[in-house]
Scaffold this motif. Structure first.
Motif: not given
Length: 668
Positions: A250-252, A258-263, A284-288
């Motif tokens: 789930v974490r992965k 999330v990373q994809l949607r920050l694009n 997660l978004a803040s971490a990425a």
């Protein structure tokens, strides 16, 4: 995110009026105020238009749609495709030449190179698109797997008319606006039959479905294909892995989503309530992200419903800049009418208005994109109704006494939501029981309103649905292939996803109120790769004992405050009108404005006498709290129905659209 529209005629010789296509773009200008385009080549009998919200490839000329590829394919798209750079690079390596940096352009090239089926397999994101292929003389209408983006259509006999909103379809001069009686009934009881609308003859492309429309000898042939569904494994086929396998999985998958949607080529923020879903997305978004994330929070003027303190704790823990929008009765009910214009269906709670006001605030501070937490409860069994069904039907190795104790505690802790999120009384639908094995608790509050809703119908409409059973109509749309042999919790989640998720959360709680203010919401939990992994998670890891979303809590334990890690699910809902006299008076004032006895008789939708009875019940001291919550929903639905009639039936949408085009300078 954008708005699409189009017309497909029964003959290639029928050319499409350019101004109609432009009007269809103009009426949904809020979906795409940055640019517009249309395409209607002669002797093809197809026309499409597009209103653009620039998020990927901000160049106005390069990103303009519809795309017209090599004179054989016309394509228009609403939504986002993720991981599109990799696909574009692979297609470029095969010799294909792209005209833009837009994510949208990958679809027509994938279609030409590999066909529609293989193209759909590769698409990841939220989308609705139209594609015409001249070689097949076929129009494809396709909607994403969960129905995050809307797509409506109708058949006039001579034309297929489609668009991102109902009002777009109604812009066409041959499409008549009329409230459908069964659709009206379902508006009053909240839960819709999948694929239907409140309007006669206007349907939705269902989530995970594709329509292929071909024409021959002046007639249409319409083929519907399901290309994806939420497929929980049968009990006998369920794989067995360690707890850590599911937690790390789930974490992965969530982090990747999330990373994809920050694009984006514009700044991306996050919606933030006090729930675990939006908090872990922000974490997660803040971490990425290399930069601090801006967080947007709604605050209600009733402490029983307000989650601001926990949201603020989360924002501070990750260094996010928090915007708090404080909402009161005046703001919520002053914007009720505007909300219905955008949702195009009724709402049971002013949460939809709150979401519309929040998207307005997002745009006010110059943001176009936010990540949201929708979909988490669907994947990981977060709603109180899922726990109730688990306690009643799905507990193995747990004594009946323990299950009853958990159920009693659940109902005690969720009194605010009985009559809405939880049934106040058990309601059994025989047809759903036959299909599912039980009547899921998520449907019971709304189906139990059927008797009252029938009394609310105008007598002329009541006669039309004598003997009609809404539960039976819903049951007919549920696919046995995805219910048979599944665990009761899987079944409950599947039913919710097919009904409440698409018809409520992603409509009046999502796209429609976000795009009302030209703002794109990206629900990372509804990434289909994450969803497919979530189906494999054992029911007892989704609900462990009395603890909901156990696997998600463990997966994001490091990015959320301990307060939230240990907190029970609190359904995000605006305070009902009866909880505050100012709200109640505001609601009554709107009912007087749109649902006076004269207006009710002219519209012939709602029974004036029984509406008065319902209002008196709501003001009575002997009416229970759970019944008042349910009555509050019914009164909101009545108001919504009359606003729909006022704006969509009593007024000419075609004229509104043309006037909008004139105001924008889009006349041809």
């Amino acid at each position: 995110m954008c708005g699409i529209a189009g017309v497909f005629t029964s003959s290639k010789s029928n050319n499409i009026d350019s101004q109609i296509l432009v009007n269809m773009a103009a009426i949904q200008h809020h979906r795409g105020p940055d640019n517009y385009g249309y395409c209607n080549p002669a002797n093809v009998g197809v026309g499409m238009s597009h209103s653009r919200l620039s998020i990927i490839d901000l160049n106005e000329d390069r990103g303009r749609q519809p795309f017209f590829l090599e004179g054989t394919v016309i394509f228009a798209h609403n939504g986002e495709f993720y991981d599109y750079q990799r696909i574009r690079a692979e297609l470029t390596a095969k010799g294909l030449n792209f005209s833009s940096k837009s994510d949208s352009e990958i679809v027509p090239w994938l279609f030409k190179k590999e066909g529609i089926d293989k193209a759909l397999e590769q698409l990841r994101g939220e989308f609705a698109f139209s594609l015409y292929d001249e070689q097949e003389d076929a129009l494809y209408l396709v909607r994403d797997r969960f129905g995050i983006k809307p797509l409506y259509w109708t058949n006039t006999g001579d034309e297929i008319v489609f668009g991102s909103e109902v009002k777009v379809v109604l812009t066409h001069p041959k499409v008549k606006a009329e409230i459908d009686t069964q659709g009206l009934f379902h508006q009053l009881i909240q839960v819709m039959v999948p694929g239907t609308t409140a309007f006669k003859g206007i349907s939705q492309v269902e989530p995970g479905h594709m329509l292929k429309i071909t024409r021959k000898n002046g007639k249409f042939s319409i083929e519907t294909t399901k290309y994806w569904d939420m497929d929980f494994p049968e009990l006998a086929m369920r794989p067995q892995h360690s707890d850590d396998y599911y937690i790390s999985g789930v974490r992965k998958h969530l982090l990747e989503a999330v990373q994809l949607r920050l694009n984006a080529d514009v700044p991306v923020g996050c919606y933030l309530s006090g729930g675990i879903d939006s908090c872990c997305i922000l974490g997660l978004a803040s971490a990425a992200s290399q930069e601090p994330i801006k967080a947007f929070t709604i605050a209600f003027d009733n402490k029983d419903y307000d989650e601001t303190p926990i949201a603020t704790e989360m924002a501070e823990s990750v260094g996010a800049e928090q915007e708090i929008l404080e909402l009161n009765a005046e703001l919520l009910y002053d914007n009720f009418e505007r909300t219905i214009w955008h949702t195009e269906r009724t709402i049971y709670n002013t949460l939809a208005v709150a979401k519309l006001m929040m998207s307005q605030q997002v745009r006010h501070v110059n943001y176009k994109v936010v990540l949201t937490g929708e979909g988490s409860d669907e994947l990981f069994a977060g709603y109180p109704a899922f726990r109730k069904d688990m306690f009643l039907h799905g507990m193995e190795g747990v004594s009946s006494e323990q299950a009853k104790a958990w159920q009693k505690a659940l109902e005690e802790n969720n009194k605010l939501f009985q009559g809405a999120m939880l049934p106040k009384d058990e309601y059994i639908c025989e047809q759903i029981n036959n299909k599912v094995g039980f009547t899921p608790s998520c449907l019971q509050p709304w189906l139990s309103c059927s008797g009252t809703a029938k009394q609310l119908l105008h007598h002329s409409r009541r006669e039309e649905i004598a003997g009609y059973e809404p539960g039976e109509a819903i049951a007919e749309k549920l696919d046995c292939n995805y219910l048979s042999g599944r665990h009761p919790l899987d079944k409950a989640q599947y039913v919710w996803i097919k009904t409440m998720l698409e018809g409520q959360i992603l409509t009046w709680g999502g796209d429609r109120v976000d795009m009302a203010n030209s703002m794109e919401a990206r629900p990372a939990f509804l990434d289909h790769k994450l969803a497919e992994f979530a189906t494999l998670i054992p029911p007892e890891m989704r609900i462990k004992g009395s603890r909901e979303k156990h696997v998600l809590r463990e997966a994001v334990k490091g990015v959320i405050p301990e307060t939230l890690y240990n907190r029970e699910k609190f359904a995000f809902m605006a305070p009902p009108a009866h909880t505050d006299d100012k709200k109640w008076q505001k609601l009554k004032s709107l009912l007087n404005e749109f649902a006076s006895p004269r207006q009710l008789e002219d519209a012939k939708l709602i029974d004036a006498g029984f509406l008065e009875v319902l209002i008196k019940r709501q003001e009575s001291d002997v009416t229970s709290e759970a019944e008042k919550i349910q009555n509050d929903a019914l009164l909101n639905h009545v108001l919504g129905v009359m606003i729909l009639h006022h704006h969509f039936v009593a007024q000419d949408i075609s004229e509104k659209a043309y006037n909008k085009a004139q105001a924008l300078g889009w006349t041809i």
